[in-house]
Design an enzyme around this catalytic site. Structure first.
Site, short mmCIF file in Angstrom:
data_model
loop_
_atom_site.label_atom_id
_atom_site.label_comp_id
_atom_site.label_asym_id
_atom_site.label_seq_id
_atom_site.Cartn_x
_atom_site.Cartn_y
_atom_site.Cartn_z
N ASP A 5 -11.12 -6.59 -0.73
CA ASP A 5 -10.48 -5.57 0.10
C ASP A 5 -9.96 -6.25 1.37
O ASP A 5 -10.41 -7.34 1.74
CB ASP A 5 -11.50 -4.49 0.45
CG ASP A 5 -10.85 -3.24 1.03
OD1 ASP A 5 -10.72 -2.26 0.30
OD2 ASP A 5 -10.46 -3.28 2.21
N CYS A 21 -7.82 1.92 1.50
CA CYS A 21 -8.89 1.15 0.87
C CYS A 21 -8.38 0.51 -0.42
O CYS A 21 -8.04 1.21 -1.39
CB CYS A 21 -10.08 2.06 0.59
SG CYS A 21 -11.43 1.25 -0.27
N ASP A 67 -17.79 1.26 -1.16
CA ASP A 67 -16.92 0.07 -1.08
C ASP A 67 -17.67 -1.07 -0.42
O ASP A 67 -17.94 -1.05 0.79
CB ASP A 67 -15.67 0.41 -0.28
CG ASP A 67 -14.79 -0.81 -0.06
OD1 ASP A 67 -14.91 -1.77 -0.83
OD2 ASP A 67 -13.99 -0.78 0.90
N HIS A 69 -15.48 -0.41 3.36
CA HIS A 69 -15.30 0.82 4.13
C HIS A 69 -16.42 1.83 3.94
O HIS A 69 -16.33 2.95 4.44
CB HIS A 69 -13.98 1.49 3.72
CG HIS A 69 -12.77 0.64 3.96
ND1 HIS A 69 -12.12 0.57 5.17
CD2 HIS A 69 -12.10 -0.20 3.13
CE1 HIS A 69 -11.08 -0.24 5.08
NE2 HIS A 69 -11.06 -0.73 3.84
N SER A 101 0.80 -1.23 0.00
CA SER A 101 0.00 0.00 0.00
C SER A 101 0.83 1.27 0.00
O SER A 101 0.26 2.37 -0.16
CB SER A 101 -0.94 0.01 1.21
OG SER A 101 -1.91 -1.01 1.09
#
Length: 696
Positions: A425, A444, A410, A431, A386
């Site tokens: 995810d 995310c 999401d 989220h 990430s």
């Protein structure tokens, strides 16, 4: 007077058979006794040709021609005399050739027999950190050495020497190895770092050991042991392959008498600056080869000193913050490119390599599952996870694929087109409503699956490639890996396959084919902090001339600059600041911080998982757990330091990697020393305690 023959007649002189003629020649009137004796033989003796110098007269009597014989004698004498004169002339010419024409040549040979040229090894340059703290220096010690050409049987000699000096089996083994590798050496060391007592014992018995001597040698020492070992590197004995390279480069003469050369790290990269210029001594020797006096000395020129951008105290704090974890950290000054810290854990003691590492220590280092010899910061390639998302967010803004207000709902997964392939995810259930700012704060995955699909792999490759990912940074240390920022062209060239949409989805969250080194991540973060101005990372800040003391500064000159919207940079920066505040993935690590930090956590998978399979850290062996990553720069508005951290199999970047960054930033920005850690690290096969919904 009668003429006397020049020889004695063997049968005596007959008083009645001969009479002297008027000319003084004896004339035979009848048969001589010799002829009478020959006539009595039972066989007939054949008559030979008439003797030279005699001729028969009218009566058949042989007569000698003395004038003719004398003439022949004079000719023979003249020939002999001419030969002697000619030989003396040839000899005189040879003397002239040797003494006049070849005078310089034979004078040189004579001087070489009388005078020995002894090389003097220069002092190797020092390596110091930015505050003048010594990281590598030299010291002098006595060495027991053997000249194989002058010594007797070596095994017997070593046995005799061991009675005076402690010679271990490893010393004998190393001696044999050096003897086999470099037979041209004048002397081969048997024992190094002799004590004063050992030197005294041998000196008393020196006469017993021809070809053995004690010499003072310079040795390299690294006073900080494992600290910054991958940066400094080490020196070692010159191998046959390295000797060949020196000869090819035409610098072998400068290494006469030298035993060591830089191998890795800065010791290897800056070998030409650190080595110096060799000197020599003209020493007069006696018939036994022993030194009588020194006739002339040309002093060596010491190597130049290296002053680094690295701060030893920051390096120590960073390394200790890792505890027992494996990993890497690179910290860079964004405004100069100077590398302040360069960590690869675990490290090694470079002092082990100076004299040639023994087999036991080599096996421990080489066969260790922790791979302490691997330079993880420079050569380790890992999925960026990430930490790739801030660059993706900036690409989406700059290329018009996203706006700050663009929001998605999401559900906890992303479905790829008509293929129906589901990408999940990290948070089950998703989220909720997520815009660009929140996508970075909570990391995310679903948001970046869709962004990657909209950008396409070639746009990702072109834009993010400007930050230095996918190619070497050019840092001044050898062995850097290139990493990988994939493209369609790359996959076709590498695998002979076309690029699939699913490949792009994985790249969007820093997985798939995406690979980066810690130094590349730190470099990219420094460019982000410096608003697109690119400074090449460098470890050496100044090179100090050993003679004049003048320092040549490696100027901080940007070698590239690309335009980025300040507004878009500010949006991404604000989101990265909130990552380190309450509610962000690194909020706990920077709780109570007196400065603003722009950062991003990351988690990179080590092993792939089947569709629908859930990752259970507690049941996963330690070596197969996720890597923890963290990139950041601080203070956010006026960055002093940008860094990248990787903790192998650490799990979550927010709980494992971010606290290391906090310790470094606290010292650099506030001068605050870290507190001793209460716990070193979790047991190898025990998972760290984390919240159920914690990620990155």
């Amino acid at each position: 007077m009668f003429f006397r023959l020049p020889f004695k007649w063997p049968f005596g002189r007959s008083r009645s058979g001969f009479r002297p003629p008027a000319r003084g020649i004896e004339v035979s009137r009848g048969p001589s006794k010799f002829r009478m004796w020959l006539s009595r033989l039972p066989f007939k003796v054949p008559a030979g040709p008439p003797r030279s110098g005699f001729r028969p007269n009218a009566r058949g009597v042989e007569m000698r021609d003395l004038s003719r014989e004398l003439e022949r004698f004079h000719w023979r004498l003249a020939v002999c005399a001419a030969s002697v004169v000619l030989l003396f002339f040839v000899l005189l010419l040879r003397f002239f050739y040797l003494q006049v024409i070849q005078h310089d040549y034979y004078m040189t040979l004579a001087e070489q027999n009388r005078i020995s040229i002894v090389p003097v090894v220069p002092n190797r340059g020092l390596i110091l950190d930015r505050n003048g703290v010594v990281l590598a220096h030299n010291y002098s010690a006595y060495t027991l050495e053997i000249s194989p050409k002058s010594a007797g049987p070596l095994d017997e000699l070593l046995d005799q020497l061991s009675e005076l000096v402690d010679i271990q089996p490893r010393d004998r083994k190393r001696f044999r190895k050096l003897l086999d590798e470099r037979r041209e050496l004048d002397s081969v060391p048997v024992r190094t770092r002799l004590t004063d007592e050992e030197v005294a014992r041998f000196s008393v018995n020196r006469h017993r050991f021809p070809g053995v001597q004690i010499n003072a040698r310079l040795f390299r020492h690294y006073p900080n042991g494992e600290i910054a070992s991958h940066v400094i590197g080490y020196i070692g004995r010159i191998s046959e392959k390295e000797q060949t390279k020196l000869e090819e480069r035409g610098v072998a003469a400068n290494y006469r008498g030298a035993d060591y050369i830089g191998k890795v790290g800065l010791e290897g990269r800056y070998e030409e600056d650190l080595h110096g210029v060799a000197g020599f001594e003209e020493v007069e020797t006696d018939a036994g080869g022993r030194s009588v006096r020194t006739l002339r000395t040309t002093l060596p020129v010491s190597g130049n000193n290296l002053h680094l951008a690295l701060d030893l105290r920051v390096q120590e704090i960073a390394e200790r913050a890792f505890g027992k974890f494996r990993g890497a950290l690179v910290a860079i000054e964004p405004s100069t490119g100077g590398v302040v810290a360069f960590v690869s854990r675990p490290g090694f003691d470079p002092n082990l390599f100076v004299e040639g590492i023994d087999s036991q220590n080599w096996d421990l280092l080489n066969n260790s599952p922790d791979k302490p010899l691997n330079n993880r910061s420079l050569q380790g390639v890992y999925p960026p996870g990430s930490t790739f998302k801030p660059f993706m967010a900036l690409a989406g803004l700059e290329l018009g694929k996203r706006t700050p207000d663009y929001t998605i709902s999401d559900p906890g997964f992303f479905v790829l087109g008509g293929a129906g392939h589901v990408y999940r995810d990290w948070k089950k259930g998703g989220h909720g409503m997520v815009n660009l700012h929140r996508s970075l704060v909570i990391s995310c995955d679903t948001y970046y699956y869709g962004l990657a699909q909209d950008l396409g792999i070639d746009n990702i490759h072109r834009f993010i490639g400007q930050f230095g990912l996918g190619r070497r940074t050019g840092i001044d240390i050898d062995g850097e890996s290139t990493g990988l920022l994939p493209s369609q062209e790359w996959k076709m060239r590498r695998f002979k396959q076309k690029w699939f949409g699913g490949d792009t989805i994985s790249v969007g969250i820093g997985q798939g084919y995406n690979l980066a080194t810690p130094v590349q991540l730190a470099f990219a973060t420094a460019i982000l902090a410096n608003r697109g101005i690119v400074y090449r990372p460098h470890l050496v800040r100044q090179i100090e001339d050993s003679q004049s003391g003048e320092r040549r500064t490696i100027e901080a000159q940007p070698f590239n600059k690309f335009t980025i919207s300040e507004e878009n940079l500010q949006r991404v920066r604000n989101a990265m600041i909130d990552v380190n505040r309450p509610g962000g993935t690194a909020g706990a690590a920077f709780s109570g911080a007196e400065y603003a930090v722009a950062g991003k956590t990351g988690t990179a998978q080590v092993v792939g998982m089947k569709a629908g399979e859930k990752y259970d850290e507690a049941r996963t062996p330690e070596r197969y757990r996720d890597h923890a990553l963290y990139i950041a720069y601080a203070p956010a508005e006026a960055p002093k330091l940008a860094l990248a951290i990787l903790v192998e199999n650490g799990g979550h970047g927010g709980s494992v990697a971010a606290p290391i960054a906090r310790a470094v930033f606290d010292y650099v920005i506030l001068g605050k020393e870290p507190k001793p850690p209460k716990e070193a690290a979790p047991p190898k096969d025990a998972a760290p305690a984390v919240q159920e919904d914690e990620h990155d």
